[in-house]
Scaffold this motif. Structure first.
Motif: not given
Lengths: 243, 111
Positions: B2-4, B6-7
């Motif tokens: 998810i972090e990737q 959103s990044a």
């Protein structure tokens, strides 16, 4: 040949634009390849590079972005730098407006202007001197350079991924060297020497005094302040406007 | 994961924003010229800005040491006469070679 033209319905002006921009495309290729390769080395993904080339489409600012965009840099500052480096387009748009407005409607102008780089602008102005500057011509120039730039930066990225960097001795200095060559194309004459020297000295000093992007901001401000000062002084004391 | 995503999304948004402002610079002169004239001073400043930014960015690196300054000086002399890739190669080789030479001689590569 005629069949090909009929199929694509491209006018002779379009091809004239392609021919006119071709030498510039060729000289842009090594820069595009190097940009792509350096972006790969700096950890950029190919889609990010493609987005830059395809959406921003401005070489100098792209080089600055891939060099400066790190975890420590605020994206607001980077966005501001992109704006400032590209602000000269305002002048170019104004200068080419008469040539365009007489030949194209607003929608065509707004499309053609997307591709406005220094080179497309120069080639189009030159065209406008002997012919009328058509939408087809500008698109011929613009789309050709655009696709060249997009394809070649992406190819450079692929190449950059393949090159391993056992000696990381020189890589860090590749950016200053390229920027020197970019400065060569920005150099207008002796009047640039003092502002640039002031900017360089200020930047070097501030770099050692304050962390962050201030050295860039202050270097730019002091260099431009000199230009303003020199302009005001020559207006006050000189007769002629500038030399 | 998810972090990737959103990044990545943030990067895309930023690039689009930069593209948008660049497009604004391309059309604003064209659109505004009938309402405002750009004074010679504005001309000079807008033309000076990119050069000062580029040189400000490289100044710390170029003046960081003897090897770097010499290499930069050499490139300034050569770049107009040689193909871009060649001058780049010469510059990188020069800085690498000089850095190595200075290490061998026991001299610190700084001003």
């Amino acid at each position: 040949m005629a069949k090909y033209k009929k199929f694509f319905r491209l006018s002779p002006d379009f091809h004239a634009g392609q021919v006119a921009i071709l030498p510039i495309c060729l000289s842009a290729i090594p820069f595009a390849l190097v940009l792509g390769a350096l972006s790969a080395k700096k950890g950029w993904q190919i889609w990010e590079l493609a987005a830059m080339s395809g959406i921003i489409f401005a070489g100098a600012s792209q080089f600055i972005l891939i060099e400066q965009w790190t975890a420590e840099r605020s994206v607001i500052v980077l966005w501001g730098i992109v704006f400032l480096v590209n602000a000269r387009h305002i002048l170019m748009g104004a200068a080419i407006a008469p040539a365009m407005a007489s030949q194209m409607n607003m929608r065509q102008s707004l499309i053609a202007l997307f591709f406005l780089t220094d080179e497309v602008w120069a080639v189009s102005l030159k065209r406008a001197k002997s012919f009328s500057l058509s939408f087809a011509f500008m698109i011929g120039c613009g789309i050709t350079l655009y696709l060249t730039w997009l394809m070649m930066t992406m190819l450079g990225h692929r190449i950059g991924q393949l090159i391993s960097d056992p000696s990381r001795w020189g890589l860090d200095f590749a950016f200053p060297l390229i920027f020197i060559m970019l400065l060569g194309s920005f150099y207008k004459g002796k009047t640039d020497i003092v502002p640039w020297a002031i900017a360089a000295i200020t930047a070097k000093l501030v770099y050692h005094l304050f962390p962050g992007p201030w050295y860039i901001i202050l270097g730019c401000i002091t260099g431009c302040s000199y230009v303003v000062l020199a302009h005001k002084l020559s207006a006050k004391f000189g007769g002629a406007s500038d030399d | 994961m998810i972090e990737q995503v959103s990044a990545d999304f943030l990067v895309a948004v930023v690039i689009i924003a930069m593209g948008f402002v660049t497009y604004i610079t391309r059309i604003s002169g064209f659109l505004l010229i009938r309402y405002v004239t750009l004074s010679p001073l504005i001309h000079k400043v807008l033309e000076t800005i990119p050069g000062t930014i580029l040189i400000a960015i490289i100044a710390p690196a170029v003046f960081s040491g003897f090897a770097e300054t010499l290499s930069a000086g050499l490139i300034i002399l050569l770049f107009r006469f040689l193909p871009m890739i060649v001058t780049l190669g010469i510059g990188i080789a020069t800085v690498a070679g000089l850095r190595l030479a200075l290490i061998q001689m026991g001299i610190e590569n700084t001003w």
